[in-house]
Design a protein around this motif. Structure first.
Motif, short mmCIF file in Angstrom:
data_model
loop_
_atom_site.label_atom_id
_atom_site.label_comp_id
_atom_site.label_asym_id
_atom_site.label_seq_id
_atom_site.Cartn_x
_atom_site.Cartn_y
_atom_site.Cartn_z
N VAL A 40 -9.96 -1.41 -26.81
CA VAL A 40 -9.57 -2.34 -25.74
C VAL A 40 -10.24 -2.00 -24.42
N SER A 41 -10.38 -0.73 -24.12
CA SER A 41 -10.81 -0.31 -22.77
C SER A 41 -12.17 -0.87 -22.38
N GLY A 42 -13.05 -1.12 -23.31
CA GLY A 42 -14.37 -1.62 -22.98
C GLY A 42 -14.49 -3.13 -22.96
N LEU A 43 -13.42 -3.85 -23.17
CA LEU A 43 -13.48 -5.31 -23.24
C LEU A 43 -13.43 -5.93 -21.84
N SER A 44 -14.03 -7.12 -21.71
CA SER A 44 -13.99 -7.85 -20.44
C SER A 44 -12.69 -8.62 -20.32
N HIS A 45 -12.47 -9.19 -19.13
CA HIS A 45 -11.23 -9.92 -18.87
C HIS A 45 -11.09 -11.13 -19.79
N VAL A 46 -12.20 -11.74 -20.17
CA VAL A 46 -12.11 -12.97 -20.96
C VAL A 46 -11.62 -12.69 -22.38
N PRO A 76 4.45 -11.43 -17.48
CA PRO A 76 4.48 -12.89 -17.63
C PRO A 76 5.34 -13.51 -16.54
N SER A 77 5.27 -14.82 -16.44
CA SER A 77 6.04 -15.52 -15.42
C SER A 77 7.53 -15.43 -15.67
N ASP A 78 7.90 -15.43 -16.93
CA ASP A 78 9.32 -15.29 -17.30
C ASP A 78 9.45 -14.13 -18.29
N SER A 79 10.48 -13.34 -18.11
CA SER A 79 10.74 -12.26 -19.06
C SER A 79 11.74 -12.77 -20.10
N ASP A 80 11.22 -13.31 -21.17
CA ASP A 80 12.06 -13.80 -22.27
C ASP A 80 11.35 -13.48 -23.58
N HIS A 81 11.93 -13.95 -24.68
CA HIS A 81 11.43 -13.59 -26.00
C HIS A 81 10.28 -14.48 -26.46
N TYR A 82 9.71 -15.31 -25.54
CA TYR A 82 8.64 -16.22 -25.94
C TYR A 82 7.29 -15.81 -25.33
N GLN A 83 7.18 -14.59 -24.88
CA GLN A 83 5.96 -14.13 -24.23
C GLN A 83 5.11 -13.30 -25.19
N TRP A 84 3.80 -13.29 -24.93
CA TRP A 84 2.89 -12.50 -25.76
C TRP A 84 1.62 -12.18 -25.00
N LEU A 85 0.98 -11.09 -25.43
CA LEU A 85 -0.29 -10.65 -24.88
C LEU A 85 -1.28 -10.54 -26.03
N GLN A 86 -2.49 -11.12 -25.85
CA GLN A 86 -3.45 -11.22 -26.95
C GLN A 86 -4.79 -10.62 -26.55
N VAL A 87 -5.46 -9.95 -27.57
CA VAL A 87 -6.76 -9.34 -27.36
C VAL A 87 -7.72 -9.85 -28.42
N ASP A 88 -8.93 -10.22 -28.02
CA ASP A 88 -9.99 -10.66 -28.93
C ASP A 88 -11.08 -9.59 -28.91
N PHE A 89 -11.32 -8.94 -30.06
CA PHE A 89 -12.33 -7.88 -30.15
C PHE A 89 -13.74 -8.44 -30.33
N GLY A 90 -13.89 -9.73 -30.56
CA GLY A 90 -15.20 -10.34 -30.75
C GLY A 90 -15.63 -10.41 -32.19
N ASN A 91 -15.23 -9.45 -32.96
CA ASN A 91 -15.46 -9.47 -34.41
C ASN A 91 -14.39 -8.62 -35.08
#
Length: 1310
Positions: A40-46, A76-91
């Protein structure tokens, strides 16, 4: 040693081959390069995305571990059970660990989360561990890093973290790192038409070992993954059926014989989820390991062949069309495969380099084509909103769904202009459409189609409605289409709701797959659950053949006709042995037993023969007694196979726990040698439990080639060790018991010397009989609270049951405990009235307590039964109500223990002081006795069984303590049987009587004086002459008669009579009165052939009489009567034959005597009738006139007639016919079913006498009819018809006949 080296090299080569096959398909780190790089550490913001962000400084691009950019992390804007954080490694990456951190220097951190992963960013799969969606523990502060190494690595391009819980005084705050390494694998896309063959260099491939590995993903539920076959009938197939993986293999069948080699195994579920699934098939001969997604099944193929013979090729993706029905009826695979390896050959690489030629039909590509449809999961509160085209006069919708719930809403939409609405739902497993039409008034149109649609498979729904017409079609089957022409006006609305009727309504559990349209996910829809799908019956947690059924979020086990009960059909409903049934108060009969309880062995039916001091378990077989052995030479033997009513594994469980086993064998011979002793090769042998030959016979032992007569040195010919080995022309017999239980049972007898002229042989093998149950009484005494016994770690990951008996005097103590890192299991006595069962499988400690209304530290045996499985946990003590705690639907299910199992206190806890016995864990009995013998300070076994089980000894029987259990001493009672509850009775013919003498032979009346002569029963306590207790039952139809009479050397007597009217009378004469005191019971006829019970108790002048079920009645002797019964002499049953003066009334009743049945006769401590029928220490005092036939016809109540053999499929026919050949009768002493009891003997005897009389009459008639017709005439005396005898007839008809009759009588008789 060289052989061992070769074996080791072979094993190493085998392991290397498997490893190379599994690893060659993708790029993986070497042994020195660990797959643990930060990804993760080397990934860009996108590369980051999220459900929402509180502001730009809280955006997901700042969610890198140990970074302080922006606001120091993502929120997130709201702290509830519908939030998520996603990472795309590119491959695609191989992921091995994940770490989290809170938002820098804040109160925001996540305490629990889930991880989802995907190749596409649309089709998500939650990370599983221990069979469940895993919840990772998070952080306890904002800056600490918490890392979790994955139990198994996953491969994905996208990772999504879903917070489940967070710091209560802050918000969701998150920084993450994912660890792993690069991953690459060659992929092949199959379009459902193309087939990829791998052709063998030689036209045939003959293999003893095979290793096949591949990965696949698909959206189709059917399709052949690989297939190969040979002209000899061999084949191998791996395919999908109903989204399950089916592996079929045949190593060869014999069409003309009994060999059938087809083997099929099914595993997995919901494999059409378009996620990667790995498959490894390892075969070594007939042994197979089939691994799907790290879950391995071990099995053996049917048949007798080890080699797989394939012709020409093995194909991947389908079966080439060959014109055979099997090739056209099965679908080809549609989806993607990668890393295909066949016996070390990289099929994927060969296909990419175009070294393989695919079939001409279809296209083969090397990139995975993603489907255009995406499944969406609905829980009870989620829904989808899809926009529609407003004001159209055609309403058309199609979608697919699958669910295990029988009811739930699928779709709802309002028509425009308030014309009504349409609702499509699943009702009782059918799809129903309800159209509510609003015009002048409200009306409803209902149509439905399909059945059984809650089977977890995908089903397609197509619905079309227009003016005055609607049609519903299920699964594209036009035959299922349902139409209606009801009045209808349609104008489509602007929104379609899937899963709800209106906002906030409850929908169904299931998956929907939209065929077309745009998905709109409202704010309260939970996208993190888009692919939560479970087939909860695979693997099947229902044990022992229980049937599993499920809804979307739970499953249920149906245990009918399995012999097991409980939430997962884990617990046997039967006792483990005949010994256990005895101590439940049961008597001899047929019973189902389950020797290993919850273990893999099923229950079996046996006969339990419960004698007074032993319990015999009898297992039958199909060999008839004295089976004739057909003639065979020593070169070609006669083989007699025995088929038992139980499997060898079940019988082994019985013999291993028994204290002693035996099996009777006999060999009748005429010129047929048996063991060919003294020095020859045996002509006959038998095969035992381990399929080993044994050359010893009944009465001898292992390693001794002798028969019983050779051991006892009494053979017919002393030169031989068997009677049959003398080779006589007369019938001889060698018989005896085989009692080395490790060799039993007899499975087969091989006879080899019956081919000579005049040779004959008959073979008999009795049932297997085993006595005792070491497991049931296996006990240890815990001498102090700090003592304990230790055993190996308890293995009860997903299913555990524990049962034992305990007795103690202390108020608390630990019975047993086993620990893991955090998991544990523990059973303890918490207080005098509480037993606790506690455990932790990772979801937090759980405790179940059973409270008893009475103290449990009463030095009595108490039984504890505890169970834990994936559905629930339970605890029961004795017969108190069972306490049950349901398991959470999600969470940890595996109990992981590492320490030793401690029985008793350990680790400084309050231990146990007392006795524990019969400790069973998952059907295995822990040998407490053996462990106690080798543990300092312990004592094996436990005394005091009579304190708990003494009440089982009925009718005054005494409990006798034994090392393994107890027995009932019935010697001082009128009963016998295991619990002194079986009446001992007899049938009295007319004129028959029994006398019991109170005086010993040679004792004069002067010596006895006014005391009883002390018999062995009376020596324990002095006799009370002012008291009598009399008990018996009787039945008769011939009044008047004497039932019981007690005489004396004086004029005292006691009599129990049946008067001519059939009423009962008791007569007492103790002196002091001119006439005997009579008690007349006139209220009913006692001579009606029914059994009647009589109880008489006298204490001084008070007499209490209880007759049958009537209340007791008190009587009083006259005031002038004495109170002592002076100088008792004899007790008579049936008739009084006594010297001296007898009461005239008694004398009148003495002729013709009692005819009927008497049972359980007891006078004080004396049981005269039992002494006559059983050899006891007072039998010498008994004298009988006539033949006494034992019978239960006088018992009260009557003994029920046994079940007939026609209604009992387990009837041991040979046991009944074996009495002539066997030195024992399995049912002696109890009413064995289909055995001959005393009643039957009496009836049979009467019938025999009648038949004999008829035959004699016929003989005399024939002699009379065919007598000589010459001048000879009979000189038969006239008047013989009226004379009392032949002598009288002669005297009446001969006037010259005088007193010389004595002189001429001899001549007349001649």
């Amino acid at each position: 040693m060289p052989a061992a080296r070769r074996a080791g090299c072979g094993a190493a080569l085998w392991l290397w081959l498997i490893s190379s096959v599994l690893c060659r398909g993708w790029t993986a780190p070497s042994a020195s390069q660990k797959c643990d790089e930060p990804l993760v550490s080397g990934l860009s913001h996108v590369a980051f995305s999220s459900s929402s962000s509180m502001s730009a400084s809280y955006s997901p691009g700042y969610a890198k571990i140990n970074k302080r950019g922006g606001a120091g992390g993502w929120s997130p804007s709201d702290s509830d059970h519908y939030q998520w954080l996603q990472v795309d490694f590119g491959n695609r990456k191989q992921i091995s660990a994940i770490a989290t951190q809170g938002r820098y220097s804040s109160s925001d951190w996540v305490t629990q989360y889930r991880m989802l992963y995907s190749d596409t960013g649309r089709n998500w799969k939650p990370y599983h561990q221990d069979g469940n969606i895993w919840a990772f523990p998070g952080n306890t502060n904002s800056d600490g890093v918490v890392r979790h190494d994955l139990q198994h690595p996953v491969v994905a391009r996208y990772v999504r973290v879903v917070p489940l819980d967070w710091h209560g005084e802050g918000r969701i705050g998150l920084r993450i790192e994912v660890y792993g390494c690069s991953y690459w694998a060659a992929v092949i896309n199959f379009d459902g038409h193309v087939v990829l063959p791998y052709r063998f260099r030689n036209k045939k491939m003959k293999t003893l070992k095979d290793v096949i590995a591949l990965k696949f993903k698909t959206t189709e539920s059917e399709g052949v993954i690989l297939h190969g076959e040979g002209q000899q009938g061999d084949y191998i197939t791996l395919e999908l059926k109903k989204a399950q993986l089916v592996f079929s293999l045949n190593l060869g069948s014999n069409q003309l014989g009994p060999i059938y080699g087809h083997t099929s195994v099914t595993t997995g579920s919901l494999l059409d989820d378009h996620h990667w699934h790995s498959v490894v098939i390892e075969r070594q001969g007939r042994g197979i390991n089939l691994t799907l997604d790290r879950s391995t099944q071990h099995f053996r193929t049917n048949g007798e062949f080890d080699y797989l013979d394939l012709d020409y090729e093995i194909t991947f993706g389908g079966i080439p069309f060959s014109g055979k029905p099997s090739s056209s009826s099965r679908k080809n695979f549609k989806g993607c495969m990668e890393s295909i390896n066949y016996n070390g050959i990289n099929i994927t690489d060969l296909a990419r380099r175009k070294k393989l030629e695919p079939s001409n039909v279809g296209n083969l590509s090397f990139s995975c084509v993603e489907p255009y449809t995406v499944p969406v999961f609905f829980n009870a509160t989620s829904y989808l909103e899809v926009p529609g085209r407003l004001n159209q006069d055609l309403f058309a919708v199609s979608f697919q769904f699958r669910t295990w719930n029988p009811n739930g809403l699928l779709l709802f939409s309002h028509f425009a202009d308030n014309l009504g609405n349409v609702e499509i739902d699943l009702s009782e497993s059918k799809v129903s459409v309800h159209i509510n039409v609003t015009q002048t008034k409200m009306s409803q149109i209902d149509i439905s189609s399909g059945s059984g649609l809650n089977d977890g498979q995908w089903h397609e729904v197509r619905f079309l409605a227009k003016e005055n017409f609607a049609i519903l079609t299920i699964d594209g089957d036009e035959a299922s289409a349902v139409r209606t022409n009801s009045p209808l006006q349609v104008k489509t609305g602007e929104r379609y709701f899937f899963g709800v009727i209106d906002w906030g309504s409850v929908g169904e559990y299931g998956l929907s797959r939209m065929v077309s349209g745009t998905l709109i996910i409202p704010g309260d829809y939970q996208p993190t659950l888009t692919l939560k799908q479970e087939r909860r019956c695979v693997p099947n947690h229902c044990e022992h053949g229980g049937k599993c059924s499920q809804t979307w979020d739970s499953f249920k086990c149906t245990c009918d006709e399995t012999g097991y009960s409980g939430a997962t059909c884990h617990n046997s409903i039967y006792e483990p042995s005949c010994e256990a049934y005895k101590h439940l108060g049961q008597t001899s009969n047929y019973y189902w037993i389950d020797p290993d309880g919850s273990g893999p062995l099923g229950p079996l039916k046996v006969y339990c023969n419960m004698t007074e001091d032993k319990v015999w378990t009898i297992v039958s077989h199909d060999l008839q007694m004295q089976t004739t052995v057909v003639g065979y030479s020593p070169e070609k033997y006669s083989v007699t196979q025995l088929l038992y009513s139980a499997s060898m594994e079940q019988i082994s469980a019985i013999t291993s726990s028994a204290e002693y086993c035996e099996q009777y064998v006999s060999y009748f011979c005429k010129m047929s040698r048996l063991l060919n002793t003294p020095d020859g090769t045996p002509y006959t042998w038998w095969v035992g439990k381990a399929n080993e030959k044994h050359h010893y016979w009944g009465g001898s032992g292992p390693g001794i080639q002798k028969c019983a007569c050779g051991i006892e040195r009494n053979c017919t010919d002393p030169k031989y060790y068997c009677n049959c080995d003398a080779d006589y022309k007369q019938w001889r017999k060698d018989a005896g018991f085989l009692s080395y239980k490790d060799h039993l049972p007899v499975n087969q007898v091989v006879v080899g010397d019956t081919d000579r002229q005049g040779s004959e042989a008959k073979l008999s093998v009795g049932p297997l009989r085993c006595q005792g149950d070491r497991n049931y009484w296996n006990a240890a005494s815990f001498p102090n609270p700090s003592s304990y016994l230790h055993f190996s770690t308890f293995q009860g990951e997903t299913s555990a049951d524990i049962s034992f008996y305990f007795k103690t005097l202390i108020p608390r103590g630990v019975f047993l405990e086993n620990l893991g890192n955090t998991d544990f299991i523990k059973l303890e006595l918490k207080s005098t009235t509480e037993v606790s069962f506690s455990f932790d499988v990772g979801n937090g400690p759980v405790e179940i307590v059973v409270r008893s209304p009475s103290p449990l530290n009463d030095d009595q045996w108490h039984r504890v039964t505890a169970e834990r499985n994936v559905k629930q946990a339970s605890l029961q003590v004795d017969r108190l109500p069972q306490q049950v705690r349901k398991a959470p639907s999600e969470g940890h299910t595996r109990l992981e223990l590492y320490s030793q199992l401690f029985v008793g206190g350990a680790g400084g806890q309050q231990g146990f002081l007392g006795c524990i016995r019969s400790l069973r864990m998952n059907g295995v009995t822990l040998d407490l006795e053996e462990r106690a013998k080798v543990t300092s300070g312990f004592k094996s076994g436990c005394s005091g069984h009579c304190t708990s089980y003494g009440t089982n000894c009925e009718n005054g029987g005494k409990c006798i303590e034994k090392y393994h259990g107890y027995s009932c001493d019935c010697s001082s009672t009128a009963y016998d049987g295991t619990f002194c509850n079986k009446d001992v009775g007899a049938f009295f013919e007319e004129g028959m009587w029994l006398r019991y003498n109170f005086q010993s032979a040679g004792t004069s009346g002067k010596e006895s004086g006014s005391r009883w002569e002390n018999s062995p029963e009376q020596q324990s306590s002095p006799l009370d002459l002012a008291r009598e207790e009399i008990q018996f039952s009787f039945s008769t139809m011939k009044p008047p008669c004497i039932l019981l009479y007690v005489s004396s050397l004086s004029s005292d007597f006691l009599a129990v009579l049946v008067k001519p009217t059939g009423s009962l009378q008791i007569r007492y004469n103790l002196g002091g009165t001119r006439e005997p005191y009579n008690i007349d019971v006139d209220h009913r006829n006692m001579a009606n052939g029914q059994p009647h019970s009589v109880n008489i108790t006298r204490h001084e002048k008070t007499i209490i009489l209880k007759l049958d079920h009537y209340p007791s009645v008190s009587y009083h002797l006259p005031s002038s009567s004495d109170t002592l019964f002076n100088s008792p002499k004899s007790l008579f049953l049936g008739k009084v034959i006594e010297t001296g003066k007898i009461d005239q009334e008694i004398h009148k009743y003495n002729t013709p005597g009692f005819t009927g049945c008497l049972s359980r006769v007891q006078f004080n401590q004396i049981a005269p009738l039992k002494a006559a029928l059983r050899q006891t220490n007072i039998s010498a005092h008994v004298h009988i006139q006539g033949e006494l036939v034992e019978s239960n016809c006088g018992a009260s109540p009557l003994t029920l007639s046994p079940m007939s053999s026609a209604t009992d499929p387990w009837h041991l026919d040979h046991l009944d016919s074996a009495s002539a050949d066997f030195p024992y009768n399995p049912g002696q002493g109890q009413a064995i079913r289909n055995g001959v009891n005393r009643n039957s003997a009496i009836i049979g005897g009467v019938i025999a006498v009648v038949i004999f009389t008829i035959l004699c009459t016929l003989v005399f008639l024939i002699r009379y009819m065919f007598r000589h017709k010459g001048t000879y005439h009979t000189n038969e005396a006239k008047g013989a018809e009226s004379a009392e005898s032949a002598d009288a007839a002669i005297m009446n008809n001969d006037p010259n006949f005088t007193e010389t009759i004595d002189e001429s009588k001899k001549e007349w008789l001649i």
